[in-house]
Design a protein around this motif. Structure first.
Motif, short mmCIF file in Angstrom:
data_model
loop_
_atom_site.label_atom_id
_atom_site.label_comp_id
_atom_site.label_asym_id
_atom_site.label_seq_id
_atom_site.Cartn_x
_atom_site.Cartn_y
_atom_site.Cartn_z
N PRO A 254 -1.92 -6.80 -0.07
CA PRO A 254 -0.92 -5.85 0.40
C PRO A 254 -1.62 -4.64 1.00
O PRO A 254 -2.58 -4.12 0.42
CB PRO A 254 -0.14 -5.48 -0.86
N HIS B 208 -0.30 -1.47 2.19
CA HIS B 208 0.13 -0.08 2.11
C HIS B 208 0.85 0.17 0.78
O HIS B 208 2.06 0.44 0.76
CB HIS B 208 1.05 0.23 3.29
N ASN B 209 0.08 0.06 -0.31
CA ASN B 209 0.69 0.23 -1.63
C ASN B 209 -0.05 1.25 -2.47
O ASN B 209 0.03 1.23 -3.69
CB ASN B 209 0.80 -1.12 -2.35
N ASN B 210 -0.81 2.13 -1.82
CA ASN B 210 -1.47 3.19 -2.59
C ASN B 210 -1.60 4.43 -1.70
O ASN B 210 -1.30 4.38 -0.50
CB ASN B 210 -2.82 2.71 -3.13
N ARG C 98 0.85 -4.11 6.19
CA ARG C 98 1.47 -2.93 5.58
C ARG C 98 2.75 -3.27 4.82
O ARG C 98 3.19 -2.53 3.96
CB ARG C 98 1.74 -1.85 6.64
N GLY D 187 3.07 -5.97 2.93
CA GLY D 187 2.72 -6.60 1.66
C GLY D 187 3.21 -8.02 1.46
O GLY D 187 3.57 -8.40 0.35
#
Ligand SMILES: Cc1cc2nc3c(=O)[nH]c(=O)nc-3n(C[C@H](O)[C@H](O)[C@H](O)COP(=O)(O)O)c2cc1C
Length: 206
Positions: free
Chosen positions: A135, A137-139, A149, A151
């Motif tokens: 994934p 864009h998860n932080n 992005r 995920g």
């Protein structure tokens, strides 16, 4: 068409051009792999390409998500394969397959479309290739420009704002994610083709 190249077809539908941009990116990614040629086929022209599709190593399927599933035009193509491919004795069995979809909302129920395409590929006895990216864009350090992005694991997803034309969206991150899927499928197809050739020559030598 180079007869020694591994051929990957991208079969897609696009009502307004957004998914076509994603399909072009998948085709670019596939063609970036040495020894691979890609062929873009719109479902609008599918009747000219049934024979071609019997001879390719892999097919990557793509549709916009309309009302939580693949567009009706893409579903029409899926249903046509019952007669043109399945009933002829499983002409697509053992080819590699993968999928991509694009829609206006971030989720927009795109997963349902990818699942639909994966099941369709399984019905044809094809080998499903997933996206192969974590994934994106998860932080707090990742951005909207990150690869994958949205995920997804099953295939490539793109998001196109409903009020913007296909000249503007999907955004570059989603097109790069689509390129990644094309390249990944092309690499696996190359490996399978080389493996089959190696096994055939071992058999001959034995
Ligand atoms: C009939 C219809 C149904 C739609 N349903 C969805 C949906 O379920 N989820 C979503 O996020 N977007 C939905 N959309 C928006 C499209 O997925 C989006 O505009 C997409 O970029 C269209 O791709 P295309 O230009 O390749 O046809 C829908 C659009 C149409 C025309």
């Amino acid at each position: 068409m180079n007869p020694n190249a591994t051929q990957i077809a991208i079969v897609y539908h696009s009502g307004y051009g957004h998914t076509a941009r994603q399909a072009q990116a998948v085709a670019r990614g596939a063609a970036s792999v040495d020894g691979v040629e890609s062929l873009l086929i719109s479902v609008d022209d599918i009747d000219q390409h049934w024979d071609t599709l019997e001879n390719v190593e892999g097919i990557i399927f793509g549709a916009p998500t309309y009302m939580g599933s693949a567009s009706a035009q893409f579903k029409g193509f899926m249903d046509a394969t019952s007669r043109t491919v399945f009933a002829k004795g499983g002409k697509w069995a053992n080819k590699v397959a993968a999928g991509f979809t694009n829609s206006a909302s971030r989720s927009g129920d795109k997963l349902a479309t990818l699942q639909q395409i994966a099941i369709f590929s399984a019905q044809h006895g094809m080998h499903w290739i997933n996206l192969g990216l974590p994934p994106g864009h998860n932080n707090s350090k990742s951005t909207e420009d990150s690869l994958n992005r949205h995920g997804f694991f099953l295939g490539a997803a793109a998001q196109s704002n409903a009020d913007e034309s296909a000249d503007v969206v999907p955004p570059p991150a989603d097109l790069r994610t689509a390129e990644h899927l094309g390249a990944r499928v092309a690499e696996v197809a190359r490996q399978l083709a080389a493996g089959r050739a190696a096994l055939a020559s071992l058999k001959k030598a034995a």
